[in-house]
Design a protein around this motif. Structure first.
Motif, PDB file in Angstrom:
ATOM      1  N   LEU A   6      62.878  27.492  38.730  1.00 61.51           N
ATOM      2  CA  LEU A   6      62.272  28.761  38.313  1.00 61.51           C
ATOM      3  C   LEU A   6      60.899  28.891  38.961  1.00 61.51           C
ATOM      4  N   LEU A   7      60.735  29.934  39.754  1.00 61.91           N
ATOM      5  CA  LEU A   7      59.452  30.266  40.363  1.00 61.91           C
ATOM      6  C   LEU A   7      58.945  31.532  39.694  1.00 61.91           C
ATOM      7  N   VAL A   8      57.671  31.555  39.330  1.00 61.15           N
ATOM      8  CA  VAL A   8      57.090  32.746  38.720  1.00 61.15           C
ATOM      9  C   VAL A   8      55.846  33.110  39.514  1.00 61.15           C
ATOM     10  N   ALA A   9      55.784  34.359  39.944  1.00 63.78           N
ATOM     11  CA  ALA A   9      54.651  34.813  40.749  1.00 63.78           C
ATOM     12  C   ALA A   9      53.979  36.027  40.115  1.00 63.78           C
ATOM     13  N   THR A  10      52.675  35.979  40.134  1.00 66.44           N
ATOM     14  CA  THR A  10      51.857  37.127  39.770  1.00 66.44           C
ATOM     15  C   THR A  10      51.211  37.621  41.055  1.00 66.44           C
ATOM     16  N   VAL A  11      51.314  38.901  41.297  1.00 67.77           N
ATOM     17  CA  VAL A  11      50.771  39.496  42.520  1.00 67.77           C
ATOM     18  C   VAL A  11      49.627  40.421  42.149  1.00 67.77           C
ATOM     19  N   TRP A  12      48.521  40.278  42.861  1.00 72.58           N
ATOM     20  CA  TRP A  12      47.392  41.174  42.623  1.00 72.58           C
ATOM     21  C   TRP A  12      46.844  41.658  43.952  1.00 72.58           C
ATOM     22  N   ASP A  13      46.206  42.790  43.909  1.00 71.42           N
ATOM     23  CA  ASP A  13      45.528  43.351  45.076  1.00 71.42           C
ATOM     24  C   ASP A  13      44.480  44.324  44.574  1.00 71.42           C
ATOM     25  N   LEU A  14      43.441  44.512  45.335  1.00 73.10           N
ATOM     26  CA  LEU A  14      42.424  45.492  44.962  1.00 73.10           C
ATOM     27  C   LEU A  14      42.959  46.889  45.242  1.00 73.10           C
ATOM     28  N   PRO A  15      42.600  47.854  44.398  1.00 76.79           N
ATOM     29  CA  PRO A  15      43.002  49.233  44.675  1.00 76.79           C
ATOM     30  C   PRO A  15      42.409  49.690  45.994  1.00 76.79           C
ATOM     31  N   ASN A  16      43.030  50.681  46.604  1.00 72.81           N
ATOM     32  CA  ASN A  16      42.502  51.219  47.852  1.00 72.81           C
ATOM     33  C   ASN A  16      41.206  51.954  47.583  1.00 72.81           C
ATOM     34  N   ALA A  17      40.125  51.311  47.893  1.00 73.61           N
ATOM     35  CA  ALA A  17      38.799  51.899  47.726  1.00 73.61           C
ATOM     36  C   ALA A  17      37.848  51.087  48.584  1.00 73.61           C
ATOM     37  N   SER A  18      36.765  51.707  48.967  1.00 73.34           N
ATOM     38  CA  SER A  18      35.779  50.950  49.733  1.00 73.34           C
ATOM     39  C   SER A  18      34.746  50.397  48.758  1.00 73.34           C
ATOM     40  N   TYR A  19      34.422  49.146  48.947  1.00 74.27           N
ATOM     41  CA  TYR A  19      33.462  48.472  48.087  1.00 74.27           C
ATOM     42  C   TYR A  19      32.326  47.936  48.935  1.00 74.27           C
ATOM     43  N   GLU A  20      31.140  47.949  48.366  1.00 76.54           N
ATOM     44  CA  GLU A  20      30.043  47.236  48.997  1.00 76.54           C
ATOM     45  C   GLU A  20      30.362  45.754  48.856  1.00 76.54           C
ATOM     46  N   ALA A  21      29.750  44.925  49.676  1.00 83.65           N
ATOM     47  CA  ALA A  21      30.084  43.500  49.719  1.00 83.65           C
ATOM     48  C   ALA A  21      29.997  42.839  48.348  1.00 83.65           C
ATOM     49  N   HIS A  22      28.934  43.103  47.591  1.00 80.88           N
ATOM     50  CA  HIS A  22      28.802  42.451  46.289  1.00 80.88           C
ATOM     51  C   HIS A  22      29.829  42.975  45.291  1.00 80.88           C
ATOM     52  N   ASN A  23      30.164  44.256  45.371  1.00 81.73           N
ATOM     53  CA  ASN A  23      31.200  44.803  44.491  1.00 81.73           C
ATOM     54  C   ASN A  23      32.582  44.274  44.853  1.00 81.73           C
ATOM     55  N   TYR A  24      32.816  44.087  46.149  1.00 82.53           N
ATOM     56  CA  TYR A  24      34.094  43.543  46.593  1.00 82.53           C
ATOM     57  C   TYR A  24      34.292  42.146  46.014  1.00 82.53           C
ATOM     58  N   GLN A  25      33.274  41.318  46.121  1.00 81.88           N
ATOM     59  CA  GLN A  25      33.347  39.957  45.584  1.00 81.88           C
ATOM     60  C   GLN A  25      33.574  39.982  44.078  1.00 81.88           C
ATOM     61  N   TYR A  26      32.847  40.852  43.389  1.00 84.20           N
ATOM     62  CA  TYR A  26      32.973  40.975  41.935  1.00 84.20           C
ATOM     63  C   TYR A  26      34.386  41.408  41.542  1.00 84.20           C
ATOM     64  N   MET A  27      34.897  42.440  42.200  1.00 88.21           N
ATOM     65  CA  MET A  27      36.245  42.924  41.888  1.00 88.21           C
ATOM     66  C   MET A  27      37.300  41.862  42.206  1.00 88.21           C
ATOM     67  N   THR A  28      37.133  41.151  43.304  1.00 87.95           N
ATOM     68  CA  THR A  28      38.055  40.084  43.663  1.00 87.95           C
ATOM     69  C   THR A  28      38.081  39.024  42.569  1.00 87.95           C
ATOM     70  N   GLU A  29      36.920  38.650  42.073  1.00 83.48           N
ATOM     71  CA  GLU A  29      36.842  37.648  41.019  1.00 83.48           C
ATOM     72  C   GLU A  29      37.525  38.126  39.738  1.00 83.48           C
ATOM     73  N   ILE A  30      37.356  39.386  39.399  1.00 83.86           N
ATOM     74  CA  ILE A  30      37.991  39.945  38.200  1.00 83.86           C
ATOM     75  C   ILE A  30      39.517  39.902  38.324  1.00 83.86           C
ATOM     76  N   TYR A  31      40.033  40.376  39.447  1.00 83.77           N
ATOM     77  CA  TYR A  31      41.481  40.404  39.635  1.00 83.77           C
ATOM     78  C   TYR A  31      42.061  38.995  39.695  1.00 83.77           C
ATOM     79  N   GLN A  32      41.353  38.079  40.336  1.00 84.02           N
ATOM     80  CA  GLN A  32      41.813  36.694  40.408  1.00 84.02           C
ATOM     81  C   GLN A  32      41.842  36.082  39.010  1.00 84.02           C
ATOM     82  N   LYS A  33      40.810  36.333  38.216  1.00 78.85           N
ATOM     83  CA  LYS A  33      40.741  35.794  36.854  1.00 78.85           C
ATOM     84  C   LYS A  33      41.888  36.351  35.996  1.00 78.85           C
ATOM     85  N   GLU A  34      42.151  37.647  36.114  1.00 77.46           N
ATOM     86  CA  GLU A  34      43.263  38.238  35.372  1.00 77.46           C
ATOM     87  C   GLU A  34      44.592  37.603  35.781  1.00 77.46           C
ATOM     88  N   ALA A  35      44.764  37.347  37.069  1.00 77.16           N
ATOM     89  CA  ALA A  35      45.995  36.712  37.550  1.00 77.16           C
ATOM     90  C   ALA A  35      46.127  35.300  36.980  1.00 77.16           C
TER      91      ALA A  35
END
Length: 142
Positions: free
Chosen positions: A36-65
């Protein structure tokens, strides 16, 4: 002798993905050779982020995953079969399909609808796309 098979569950924490996980667990219990393999897939929504916001959003989505994978591990901990969990990044449908090909999956199990809004991992069209393009059988759970 029973055939070895590999099941892949696409999990996003929605009720239908939980049902899909439990259905895959039930299937796996029928044959101890099933992996049994179980996968959670995440990606950032299509939007432009400033560098610090990109990092922040990436961390949020990774944590949720990571939280979703913790849920999965609790739900399948008593399954004696070989099992693995994965956090994947990318477009949900194509990432699931590519992963299934790479792992030579025999059956993909997923819910027909996933989460919406900011917690979106899957859309209703994801299950449709996976059914159309998957390299193996697909079991869609309502």
């Amino acid at each position: 002798m029973m055939k070895t098979s590999t099941l892949l569950v696409a999990y996003d924490g929605s009720e239908t993905s939980k049902k899909a996980l439990l259905k895959a667990k039930e299937i796996a219990e029928q044959n101890n050779q099933t992996t049994l393999l179980v996968a959670t897939v995440w990606d950032l929504p299509n939007a432009s982020y400033e560098a610090h916001n990109y990092q922040y959003m990436t961390e949020i989505y990774q944590k949720e995953a990571e939280e979703k994978i913790q849920e999965v591990e609790e739900l399948i901990q008593d399954l004696p079969n070989e099992k693995q969990t994965f956090i994947l990044k990318g477009s949900a449908a194509s990432t699931i399909i590519e992963f299934a090909e790479k792992k030579e999956v025999d059956l993909i199990v997923l819910g027909n609808r996933g989460l919406g809004g900011i917690k979106r991992f899957f859309l209703g069209s994801v299950s449709f796309h996976v059914v159309q393009k998957a390299p193996c059988d697909v079991f869609v759970v309502k």
